[in-house]
Design a protein around this motif. Sequence first.
Motif, PDB file in Angstrom:
ATOM      1  N   GLY A  48      -8.104  14.431   5.211  1.00  0.00           N
ATOM      2  CA  GLY A  48      -7.646  13.542   6.269  1.00  0.00           C
ATOM      3  C   GLY A  48      -7.415  12.143   5.738  1.00  0.00           C
ATOM      4  N   ALA A  49      -8.358  11.655   4.934  1.00  0.00           N
ATOM      5  CA  ALA A  49      -8.239  10.312   4.381  1.00  0.00           C
ATOM      6  C   ALA A  49      -7.059  10.213   3.412  1.00  0.00           C
ATOM      7  CB  ALA A  49      -9.542   9.936   3.679  1.00  0.00           C
ATOM      8  N   TYR A  50      -6.940  11.223   2.538  1.00  0.00           N
ATOM      9  CA  TYR A  50      -5.860  11.169   1.539  1.00  0.00           C
ATOM     10  C   TYR A  50      -4.477  11.268   2.186  1.00  0.00           C
ATOM     11  CZ  TYR A  50      -8.142  10.753  -2.934  1.00  0.00           C
ATOM     12  OH  TYR A  50      -8.814  10.252  -4.006  1.00  0.00           O
ATOM     13  N   THR A  52      -3.722  10.292   5.169  1.00  0.00           N
ATOM     14  CA  THR A  52      -3.500   8.988   5.791  1.00  0.00           C
ATOM     15  C   THR A  52      -3.020   7.987   4.738  1.00  0.00           C
ATOM     16  OG1 THR A  52      -5.341   9.515   7.244  1.00  0.00           O
ATOM     17  CG2 THR A  52      -4.555   7.259   7.296  1.00  0.00           C
ATOM     18  N   TYR A  53      -3.676   8.038   3.579  1.00  0.00           N
ATOM     19  CA  TYR A  53      -3.292   7.147   2.473  1.00  0.00           C
ATOM     20  C   TYR A  53      -1.834   7.378   2.070  1.00  0.00           C
ATOM     21  CZ  TYR A  53      -2.485   6.290  -2.488  1.00  0.00           C
ATOM     22  OH  TYR A  53      -1.917   5.951  -3.679  1.00  0.00           O
ATOM     23  N   THR A  56       0.637   6.393   4.986  1.00  0.00           N
ATOM     24  CA  THR A  56       0.620   4.951   5.202  1.00  0.00           C
ATOM     25  C   THR A  56       1.372   4.230   4.083  1.00  0.00           C
ATOM     26  OG1 THR A  56      -1.556   5.232   6.185  1.00  0.00           O
ATOM     27  CG2 THR A  56      -0.855   2.985   5.777  1.00  0.00           C
ATOM     28  N   GLY A  65       0.078   8.858   9.741  1.00  0.00           N
ATOM     29  CA  GLY A  65      -0.739   9.375   8.650  1.00  0.00           C
ATOM     30  C   GLY A  65      -1.973  10.094   9.169  1.00  0.00           C
ATOM     31  N   LEU A  66      -2.577   9.481  10.182  1.00  0.00           N
ATOM     32  CA  LEU A  66      -3.768  10.079  10.791  1.00  0.00           C
ATOM     33  C   LEU A  66      -3.437  11.470  11.342  1.00  0.00           C
ATOM     34  CD1 LEU A  66      -6.503   8.721  11.024  1.00  0.00           C
ATOM     35  CD2 LEU A  66      -5.943   8.063  13.349  1.00  0.00           C
ATOM     36  N   GLY A  69      -2.844  13.938   8.628  1.00  0.00           N
ATOM     37  CA  GLY A  69      -4.140  14.322   8.065  1.00  0.00           C
ATOM     38  C   GLY A  69      -4.813  15.393   8.902  1.00  0.00           C
ATOM     39  N   GLY A 205      -9.620   9.792   8.104  1.00  0.00           N
ATOM     40  CA  GLY A 205      -8.471   8.895   8.228  1.00  0.00           C
ATOM     41  C   GLY A 205      -8.859   7.542   8.786  1.00  0.00           C
ATOM     42  N   ALA A 208     -10.828   5.537   6.224  1.00  0.00           N
ATOM     43  CA  ALA A 208     -10.115   5.150   5.002  1.00  0.00           C
ATOM     44  C   ALA A 208      -9.856   3.643   4.862  1.00  0.00           C
ATOM     45  CB  ALA A 208      -8.813   5.950   4.888  1.00  0.00           C
TER      46      ALA A 208
END
Lengths: 289, 263, 322
Positions: A48-50, A52-53, A56, A65-66, A69, A205, A208
């Motif tokens: 989820g975080a990646y 979003t990264y 974004t 992005g969220l 994710g 996300g 992050a």
Amino acid sequence: MSVPELAGTVVIGLAMSAIFFMLSVGLSLSYGLMRIVSLDQFLYYSVGAYMTYVVTSQAGNFWLGLLTGVIASCTLALTVEKSLYRRIYEKGVMFSMITSYGVLLVGIGAIKYIWGLVPRPVMTPIVGHVSLLGTTLPVYRFVVIGLAVVLYIGLRLFLERTIVGKAIRAGIEDVDKTEGLGIDVYRIFTLVFLLTAGLSALAGGIHAPLIMVDPHMGLKIIATAFMIVIIGGLGSIKGTVVSSLLIGQVMAFGFTIWAPAAEMAPFVIMLLVFLIRPTGLYGSQYLRR
Amino acid sequence: MMGTGVDGAMIGGEAILGARGLTKRFGAMCAANSIDYHLGPKEMAGIIGPNGAGKTTVFNLLTGVYAPDQGSVFFDGREITRLSPQQRVKLGIRRTFQLASTFDNLRVIDNLRLAYYHKQRQGRCSLGGMCSADLGEVRDESIDECLEQLELSKAAHLPVASLPLGSKRKLELAMALIGAPRVLLLDEPFAGLSEMEIGQIVAMLRHRCTRRMAVLIIEHKITWLKDLVDRISVLVNGEIIADGDYQTVLDSPVTRKSYWRVE
Amino acid sequence: MMRLLKTYGTILLVFAGVGVLRLALPGAFLIHVTIFSIYTMAFSFLMGRLGLVSFGQPAYMGIAAYGTGLYLHYFGTNPLLGMMVGIIAGVAFAGVIGGLFVRLSSSYFTLANLALCAIGFFVFQRALVHITRGDTGLWYLGRMERWPLLNFRDPDHFLTFALIVAAGIWIVVKGLDRSVFGAACLAVKANERKLQFLGYNTYRIKWLGFVMANSIAAVAGTLYAVYFGFVSPAIMDVLRAPEVVVVGLLGGVGSLYGPLIGTFVYIAMQDLVSAIFVYWELVVGTMLVLVMMAGERGIASLLESAPRLLRMRARHDRSSAG
């Protein structure tokens, strides 16, 4: 400690609680219903975080992005659930724990392979600040807190008002009886698993921009997340809320006093809870299978 | 007839195990509702009742698995309501479980050796002693006798996991008997067994227990208890509704109404 | 005497055999196998005999390694005394933590140990940084005393020493397996409630088993500490926690030689794979999933059951032919 400092610390703590809650409520719910401890949730948190990264930084839209994710994590979770968990459910908690640790490790290896070891920063989607009790605080923290409150209310409504939610609650009390009512428990298992994965991805996300994304982010939060679940009691949503709030504040205040204390305090609290109640604050002693 | 009195004097005098006003609720359900029960020192008694009547709850209250909401448990004239299961075992209360409860990963004989070792040490069961005692050296006539009587001698060195249900039940009973209990509580010892296996267990109970210890048997079906016990109580919805010898209970109108649901 | 030799002779032979392998294999590899197999034995003891799975084994190993490291870095120069300090630290720590942890049900136990490991890492890396020097670690290789008969910097000396220690541990474990305590441990694993109803205090049995297992981990930790002459927080990294689980399961938990076989295979594979592959998590993770899906039986149990399966097959063939 002055009033502005106090207010700032409380808000920071609440934002932490919000993320802890999103991450641990699913773990607790899936333990209650399926009797699994799913360590691969921390992979969905990282994914989820990646995602979003990636979105974004490429498309410039954090919220998109969220969403990406969450969708990516749920797809991954569905694959894992269908291929592995179907054989795990019957085998007990230990089995799920070890196997899902394997899945988590594979995922971490894959993330390292794709994105490398370097931590990456994620832009905060909302840059504004608000003044509160003589201190200025980033709006984003309030958004995080608000989102967790909305999720909590939504989850409660889902579990109490919908038929599926009622089936989940019945399943937590007695899976065999629920199965006897002609409900396909495996479909409910899949649903709860996906719900948990979605929440984990959302937590990743949302988290992050506050930290940086790196391959080991899942492992860094794993201990805290599980201490929260354990302190609250495995299988109890109420317990998860209470201990998320507790640990968030303890960690926030810990940071202002002596940084290492913030990391160690949850552990000390966990030991203290064990002294009094080996099943956590709201965990049931009879909740075993 | 022994043990049917409810007055306190009798508890100190004759009964070995007694309950007074025993109550346990799980949420809204009352699994035991103010139960008074007394078991004579050498008496063999039975409790029957439909599924969900609270039979196992009564055992769990007597053996200390649950603490009662109200009421008290007595053993040999002293109150034991607050004692842990382990302390009650030391007093001489032994039980078996509804699901045959043995150590499946050990051999048959090692199950019996573990049961015997604790009895042999009589409460002086230190960790150091356990570490230095060779399991193979734990030997006694009573172990061999039990194996022979239950026709388990040939299976003695097999892992319990490979035994059929009947043999597991026999083994569990043997483990309880090796401890030389003063009170033996059996939770549905005949469930899922063949006529022949039931016969073996009944014979063993008669041979080993009659006039030696108090035995309380929970059963779903009354037929197996007919020739075995001195007294039967009927438990329905957490209450004892009838008590007496086999024929009295069978003919009692209360029993007929609430247990067999016939008028 | 003859009876003891008959019981424990195989163990001596097996570890002597590992020593003989030195003729063909590098000393560093065999030393690593020996120490890691001791560490795996600790995990195998917990899971195979008591039914407790710990994701926090590195913590117990690390505490002991730091006990040794701190002694040799700041106080003394005698490596054997350093090992004693480390083992005492590990046992005392396990004794206190065990008192709390063995009351927990199995899921809580595993997770609490995971948390313990994470906190231990944090404490040694950052909270006590002025004593432990953080990631830089403590170095004391040059400070350790050397004796003509036992020079820890000579690989062959060290291998011999480690093999003797390992054989000693295996003998103790085998002795315990044959004792009433060993049976009681297995009984706790199978049916703890039943053992309570036989009158045993299962809490004390679990506590002692826990302390024994972690004392074995402590021995492995001190051996690493004197072998490398260096100790850093990396020894208790949470990331390394699953390694011992994989190795233990690979060899087969609860069997006597499982930990040795599993370690041998795993480290050989790791040495071969890591030469071409940096992403070791992928390998360990995949192996973990595969081993679990294969029915968590392990190599040792496959080897043990193979002759019986073959005999059964032969008998089956005979009976179906006749």
